[in-house]
Motif scaffolding. Structure first.
Motif, PDB file in Angstrom:
ATOM      1  N   ILE A 196       6.427  -3.682   2.437  1.00  0.00           N
ATOM      2  CA  ILE A 196       7.761  -4.104   3.061  1.00  0.00           C
ATOM      3  C   ILE A 196       7.934  -4.198   4.700  1.00  0.00           C
ATOM      4  CG2 ILE A 196       9.534  -5.271   2.295  1.00  0.00           C
ATOM      5  CD1 ILE A 196       9.338  -4.363  -0.200  1.00  0.00           C
ATOM      6  N   TRP A 197       7.362  -2.506   4.486  1.00  0.00           N
ATOM      7  CA  TRP A 197       7.624  -2.072   5.987  1.00  0.00           C
ATOM      8  C   TRP A 197       6.907  -3.051   7.054  1.00  0.00           C
ATOM      9  CZ3 TRP A 197       7.918   4.202   5.150  1.00  0.00           C
ATOM     10  CH2 TRP A 197       8.825   3.926   4.120  1.00  0.00           C
ATOM     11  N   ILE A 198       5.745  -2.426   6.523  1.00  0.00           N
ATOM     12  CA  ILE A 198       4.533  -3.082   7.823  1.00  0.00           C
ATOM     13  C   ILE A 198       4.280  -4.546   7.776  1.00  0.00           C
ATOM     14  CG2 ILE A 198       2.064  -3.257   8.285  1.00  0.00           C
ATOM     15  CD1 ILE A 198       3.893   0.241   8.492  1.00  0.00           C
ATOM     16  N   SER A 199       4.480  -4.751   6.442  1.00  0.00           N
ATOM     17  CA  SER A 199       5.021  -6.591   6.689  1.00  0.00           C
ATOM     18  C   SER A 199       5.686  -7.221   7.638  1.00  0.00           C
ATOM     19  CB  SER A 199       4.855  -6.860   4.965  1.00  0.00           C
ATOM     20  OG  SER A 199       4.619  -6.617   4.244  1.00  0.00           O
ATOM     21  N   SER A 200       7.082  -6.306   7.301  1.00  0.00           N
ATOM     22  CA  SER A 200       7.994  -7.199   8.367  1.00  0.00           C
ATOM     23  C   SER A 200       7.732  -6.789   9.920  1.00  0.00           C
ATOM     24  CB  SER A 200       9.918  -6.176   7.773  1.00  0.00           C
ATOM     25  OG  SER A 200       9.930  -6.036   6.955  1.00  0.00           O
ATOM     26  N   ALA A 201       6.936  -5.866   9.682  1.00  0.00           N
ATOM     27  CA  ALA A 201       6.975  -5.692  11.791  1.00  0.00           C
ATOM     28  C   ALA A 201       5.945  -6.157  12.080  1.00  0.00           C
ATOM     29  CB  ALA A 201       7.191  -3.286  11.642  1.00  0.00           C
ATOM     30  N   PHE A 202       4.782  -6.213  10.588  1.00  0.00           N
ATOM     31  CA  PHE A 202       3.404  -6.641  11.532  1.00  0.00           C
ATOM     32  C   PHE A 202       2.606  -7.941  11.078  1.00  0.00           C
ATOM     33  CE2 PHE A 202       3.427  -1.914  12.907  1.00  0.00           C
ATOM     34  CZ  PHE A 202       3.492  -1.886  14.410  1.00  0.00           C
ATOM     35  N   GLY A 203       3.054  -8.268  10.160  1.00  0.00           N
ATOM     36  CA  GLY A 203       2.544  -9.056   8.983  1.00  0.00           C
ATOM     37  C   GLY A 203       2.128  -8.938   7.847  1.00  0.00           C
ATOM     38  N   PRO A 204       1.573  -9.714   7.323  1.00  0.00           N
ATOM     39  CA  PRO A 204       1.113  -8.962   5.349  1.00  0.00           C
ATOM     40  C   PRO A 204      -0.358  -8.570   5.393  1.00  0.00           C
ATOM     41  CG  PRO A 204       1.255 -11.902   6.386  1.00  0.00           C
ATOM     42  CD  PRO A 204       2.400 -11.346   6.908  1.00  0.00           C
ATOM     43  N   PHE A 205      -1.194  -9.239   6.585  1.00  0.00           N
ATOM     44  CA  PHE A 205      -2.411  -9.234   6.456  1.00  0.00           C
ATOM     45  C   PHE A 205      -2.621  -7.094   7.349  1.00  0.00           C
ATOM     46  CE2 PHE A 205      -5.809  -6.982   9.201  1.00  0.00           C
ATOM     47  CZ  PHE A 205      -6.635  -7.346   8.542  1.00  0.00           C
ATOM     48  N   TRP A 206      -1.663  -6.291   7.832  1.00  0.00           N
ATOM     49  CA  TRP A 206      -1.194  -5.182   7.798  1.00  0.00           C
ATOM     50  C   TRP A 206      -0.407  -4.655   6.853  1.00  0.00           C
ATOM     51  CZ3 TRP A 206      -4.738  -3.230  10.815  1.00  0.00           C
ATOM     52  CH2 TRP A 206      -5.467  -3.464  11.669  1.00  0.00           C
ATOM     53  N   GLY A 207       0.751  -5.443   5.950  1.00  0.00           N
ATOM     54  CA  GLY A 207       1.060  -4.607   4.859  1.00  0.00           C
ATOM     55  C   GLY A 207      -0.059  -4.377   3.952  1.00  0.00           C
ATOM     56  N   PHE A 208      -0.487  -5.374   3.483  1.00  0.00           N
ATOM     57  CA  PHE A 208      -2.046  -5.325   2.808  1.00  0.00           C
ATOM     58  C   PHE A 208      -3.387  -3.905   3.286  1.00  0.00           C
ATOM     59  CE2 PHE A 208      -6.055  -6.025   1.000  1.00  0.00           C
ATOM     60  CZ  PHE A 208      -5.406  -6.529  -0.439  1.00  0.00           C
ATOM     61  N   GLN A 209      -3.052  -4.070   3.848  1.00  0.00           N
ATOM     62  CA  GLN A 209      -4.171  -2.631   5.066  1.00  0.00           C
ATOM     63  C   GLN A 209      -3.620  -1.529   4.794  1.00  0.00           C
ATOM     64  OE1 GLN A 209      -7.564  -3.736   5.421  1.00  0.00           O
ATOM     65  NE2 GLN A 209      -6.539  -5.758   5.068  1.00  0.00           N
ATOM     66  N   GLU A 210      -2.371  -1.463   4.697  1.00  0.00           N
ATOM     67  CA  GLU A 210      -1.386   0.006   4.716  1.00  0.00           C
ATOM     68  C   GLU A 210      -1.418  -0.011   3.142  1.00  0.00           C
ATOM     69  OE1 GLU A 210       1.546   2.410   5.420  1.00  0.00           O
ATOM     70  OE2 GLU A 210       0.081   1.949   6.489  1.00  0.00           O
ATOM     71  N   GLY A 211      -1.306  -0.446   2.215  1.00  0.00           N
ATOM     72  CA  GLY A 211      -1.090  -0.973   0.901  1.00  0.00           C
ATOM     73  C   GLY A 211      -2.143  -0.516  -0.346  1.00  0.00           C
ATOM     74  N   PHE A 212      -3.571  -0.720   0.524  1.00  0.00           N
ATOM     75  CA  PHE A 212      -5.154  -0.291   0.351  1.00  0.00           C
ATOM     76  C   PHE A 212      -5.045   1.002   1.075  1.00  0.00           C
ATOM     77  CE2 PHE A 212      -9.644  -0.563   0.259  1.00  0.00           C
ATOM     78  CZ  PHE A 212     -10.026  -0.919  -0.941  1.00  0.00           C
ATOM     79  N   TRP A 213      -4.827   1.719   1.667  1.00  0.00           N
ATOM     80  CA  TRP A 213      -4.881   2.311   2.546  1.00  0.00           C
ATOM     81  C   TRP A 213      -4.477   4.002   1.511  1.00  0.00           C
ATOM     82  CZ3 TRP A 213      -4.597   1.110   8.235  1.00  0.00           C
ATOM     83  CH2 TRP A 213      -5.158   0.326   8.517  1.00  0.00           C
ATOM     84  N   LYS A 214      -2.884   3.504   2.088  1.00  0.00           N
ATOM     85  CA  LYS A 214      -2.426   4.401   0.899  1.00  0.00           C
ATOM     86  C   LYS A 214      -2.404   4.505  -0.424  1.00  0.00           C
ATOM     87  CE  LYS A 214       0.627   6.087   2.753  1.00  0.00           C
ATOM     88  NZ  LYS A 214       1.006   6.306   3.489  1.00  0.00           N
ATOM     89  N   TRP A 215      -2.653   3.358  -1.046  1.00  0.00           N
ATOM     90  CA  TRP A 215      -3.064   3.497  -3.097  1.00  0.00           C
ATOM     91  C   TRP A 215      -4.016   4.376  -2.813  1.00  0.00           C
ATOM     92  CZ3 TRP A 215      -7.103   1.144  -5.484  1.00  0.00           C
ATOM     93  CH2 TRP A 215      -6.804   1.483  -6.960  1.00  0.00           C
ATOM     94  N   PHE A 216      -5.806   3.756  -2.101  1.00  0.00           N
ATOM     95  CA  PHE A 216      -6.674   4.576  -1.717  1.00  0.00           C
ATOM     96  C   PHE A 216      -6.549   6.186  -1.863  1.00  0.00           C
ATOM     97  CE2 PHE A 216     -10.899   5.610  -1.447  1.00  0.00           C
ATOM     98  CZ  PHE A 216     -11.497   4.838  -2.710  1.00  0.00           C
ATOM     99  N   SER A 217      -5.749   6.379  -1.086  1.00  0.00           N
ATOM    100  CA  SER A 217      -5.280   7.994  -0.397  1.00  0.00           C
ATOM    101  C   SER A 217      -5.253   8.371  -1.626  1.00  0.00           C
ATOM    102  CB  SER A 217      -4.366   8.322   1.161  1.00  0.00           C
ATOM    103  OG  SER A 217      -4.053   9.289   0.684  1.00  0.00           O
ATOM    104  N   GLY A 218      -3.695   7.715  -2.761  1.00  0.00           N
ATOM    105  CA  GLY A 218      -3.024   8.598  -3.442  1.00  0.00           C
ATOM    106  C   GLY A 218      -3.722   8.639  -4.748  1.00  0.00           C
ATOM    107  N   VAL A 219      -4.833   8.044  -5.355  1.00  0.00           N
ATOM    108  CA  VAL A 219      -5.200   8.036  -5.930  1.00  0.00           C
ATOM    109  C   VAL A 219      -6.694   9.427  -5.882  1.00  0.00           C
ATOM    110  CG1 VAL A 219      -7.566   6.941  -7.453  1.00  0.00           C
ATOM    111  CG2 VAL A 219      -5.764   5.782  -6.391  1.00  0.00           C
ATOM    112  N   MET A 220      -7.151   9.465  -4.517  1.00  0.00           N
ATOM    113  CA  MET A 220      -7.694  10.537  -4.063  1.00  0.00           C
ATOM    114  C   MET A 220      -7.332  11.900  -4.480  1.00  0.00           C
ATOM    115  SD  MET A 220     -10.183   9.826  -0.393  1.00  0.00           S
ATOM    116  CE  MET A 220     -11.312   9.136  -1.315  1.00  0.00           C
ATOM    117  N   ASP A 221      -5.544  12.152  -3.640  1.00  0.00           N
ATOM    118  CA  ASP A 221      -4.871  13.029  -4.101  1.00  0.00           C
ATOM    119  C   ASP A 221      -4.292  13.222  -5.376  1.00  0.00           C
ATOM    120  OD1 ASP A 221      -2.652  14.922  -3.268  1.00  0.00           O
ATOM    121  OD2 ASP A 221      -1.292  13.253  -3.889  1.00  0.00           O
ATOM    122  N   ASN A 222      -4.620  12.155  -6.532  1.00  0.00           N
ATOM    123  CA  ASN A 222      -4.304  12.414  -7.902  1.00  0.00           C
ATOM    124  C   ASN A 222      -5.357  12.936  -8.286  1.00  0.00           C
ATOM    125  OD1 ASN A 222      -2.013  12.124  -9.324  1.00  0.00           O
ATOM    126  ND2 ASN A 222      -2.040  10.243 -10.386  1.00  0.00           N
TER     127      ASN A 222
END
Length: 506
Positions: free
Chosen positions: A88-114
């Motif tokens: 939501i933070w990224i979407s508010s600042a830079f728009g939905p495309f970058w909000g989605f990219q942020e979500g995908f990167w962080k989710w993939f990183s989180g799954v790797m972490d788990n």
């Protein structure tokens, strides 16, 4: 319509009656998102060529990295207290495309972490049960651990929260005992040992970074927190103190009271340190604590990953099925999706996973710092229940040292990490237009409903219009998310800008 409305009402009732996270469970969840105890910090002694760099790292890095990230998280999580967090933070600042990219990167990183935690769990057990060195025993154990912990996550976030409190107490107590027992045997000069010829800088910085990051992760379930505007800042402060103490006390005891060579310090070595200081009973206790800690780490990470997908679905970035909840209030499909990723990644080595997830996490954090600064400039009147007590130039200086550290971690990555991370980034870039196409063709149902404002965002005396401003920022984050065409998105953005200028002129 009637049947669909009944389903929606049922969903909202379930969400409303689900128990909310209070201060202590949230501290425990943040603690497990970031740390979970000293399990896994042993590599910092080996990679640092001795105790000195490891101890200095856990004294200095929290000041340079952990505190700035926690402060940024406290401000933005209380400004946008909904599930989805940094998306939501990224979407508010830079728009939905970058909000989605942020979500995908962080989710993939989180799954790797788990995927690390079942591996770490078995690394501790193999010191007493060598059978776990063999794939025939290791693979069924990894699957069994993943399935059982996934089920616990499915049963409810409040159960995960209170379980984390119990697990944290059990996991840290043996190290407190070890610290007390080590006092008569400590030789302070051993803390100063360092062999710069043996320092593995890439391993050292990756170990430090991994053990002190993910302060922003709990923001993905901010909608499940009771009174987030007050609870989040307190919980982050408590977690910072707990995390730093949980690293320094065991390291001071273990390196000061034993003569172990730096090369011996690898994953699971604290169990051997416990035996040297207290005997076999302490070794077994630390191994049991490691098992409990890795359960807590797994649960906290999976909760954050799953609620992030739920938040993205509520924003219309993912199909509506990712927002479906079980009768326990947990996002069933999102949990299963995260668990599947963990199973596929668990075969990789500890160091490989560590470097991959750090690289992706670093890219995402750079975007978060940029969004934090842009929202300060773009939306100075945004309702911020907690505000970092610095002006625009001050917050830029606050974000500079951790940003430089992120760039350093990325520059030290191996060629293999650049290739894997590049593939993930390209996948995210292609996935967004694919989902747009799926929505246009109605291949899946998408919801683009805006989450309701929580009660704590109502205007207070002297802040008339604050709630309205917060509403406008949320609208801007939602408008255009997976809209049917790029031209429609552009027109929507232009209309928003015109409306905003009209509001300012009025």
């Amino acid at each position: 319509m009637g049947e669909e409305g009944m389903v929606s009402d049922e969903k909202s009732t379930t969400v409303k009656t689900s128990p909310k996270l209070t201060l202590l469970p949230l501290i425990a969840l943040i603690f497990y998102e970031v740390s979970g105890g000293p399990f896994g910090v042993e590599d910092s002694v080996r990679a640092g060529g001795g105790p000195l760099l490891s101890l200095l790292g856990f004294l200095i890095f929290p000041l340079v990295w952990s505190i700035p990230e926690a402060l940024v998280t406290a401000e933005l999580a209380t400004s946008f207290p909904e599930n989805g967090g940094y998306v939501i933070w990224i979407s508010s600042a830079f728009g939905p495309f970058w909000g989605f990219q942020e979500g995908f990167w962080k989710w993939f990183s989180g799954v790797m972490d788990n995927a690390l935690y079942p591996v770490l769990f078995l690394d501790y057990l193999k010191h007493s049960f060598p059978i776990f060195n063999h794939l025939a025993a290791r693979i069924p154990a990894l699957l069994g651990i993943t399935f059982s912990l996934t089920y616990l996550n499915y049963r409810g976030l409040h159960i995960v929260g209170f379980s984390a409190v119990t697990l944290a107490a059990f996991s840290l107590f043996p190290f407190l005992v070890m610290g007390i027992l080590s006092i008569p045997r400590i030789k302070p000069k051993q803390w100063l040992v360092v062999d710069f010829k043996r320092v593995d800088w890439r391993g050292y910085f990756n170990s430090m970074f991994w053990n002190l990051n993910y302060w922003d992760k709990a923001s993905t379930l901010a909608g499940e927190v009771e009174n987030p505007s007050k609870t989040f800042p307190k919980a982050l402060f408590g977690a910072v103190v707990l995390v730093v103490s949980s690293y320094l006390i065991p390291l001071l005891a273990g390196t000061g009271a034993t003569n172990s060579a730096p090369g011996m310090w690898s994953d699971g070595y604290f169990a051997e340190v416990g035996m040297l200081i207290g005997g076999y009973w302490l070794k077994w206790w630390i191994q049991a604590a490691a098992a409990m800690s890795n359960m807590g780490l797994f649960e906290a990470e999976m909760s954050a990953d799953a609620f992030q997908l739920l938040g993205m679905s509520e924003m219309g970035m993912l199909p509506a099925i990712f927002a479906s909840r079980s009768r326990y209030g947990t996002p069933t499909i999102s949990i299963l999706c995260s668990a599947t990723g963990v199973i596929f990644l668990s075969w990789m080595s500890f160091q490989e996973i560590l470097e991959f997830l750090n690289f992706l996490y670093a890219i995402g954090m750079l975007l978060e710092f940029a969004a934090f600064i842009k929202l300060r400039i773009k939306k100075p009147d945004l309702h911020r229940p907690y505000r970092v007590p610095l002006q625009t130039f001050g917050v830029m200086m606050l974000c500079l040292p951790p940003s430089l550290m992120l760039v350093l971690v990325m520059c030290l990555a191996s060629v293999k990490t650049f290739i894997v991370s590049g593939a993930v980034i390209v996948t995210g870039g292609l996935l967004y237009p694919t989902l747009l196409h799926a929505k246009d063709r109605k291949w899946a149902r998408f919801d683009a409903e805006q989450p309701p404002l929580p009660p704590n965002n109502t205007p207070v005396e002297g802040l008339s219009g604050v709630s309205q401003q917060h509403q406008e920022v949320q609208d801007e984050a939602i408008v255009g998310l997976l809209s049917s065409s790029s031209s429609t998105r552009q027109k929507s953005s232009e209309m928003l800008l015109e409306e905003e200028e009209d509001l300012k002129s009025e």
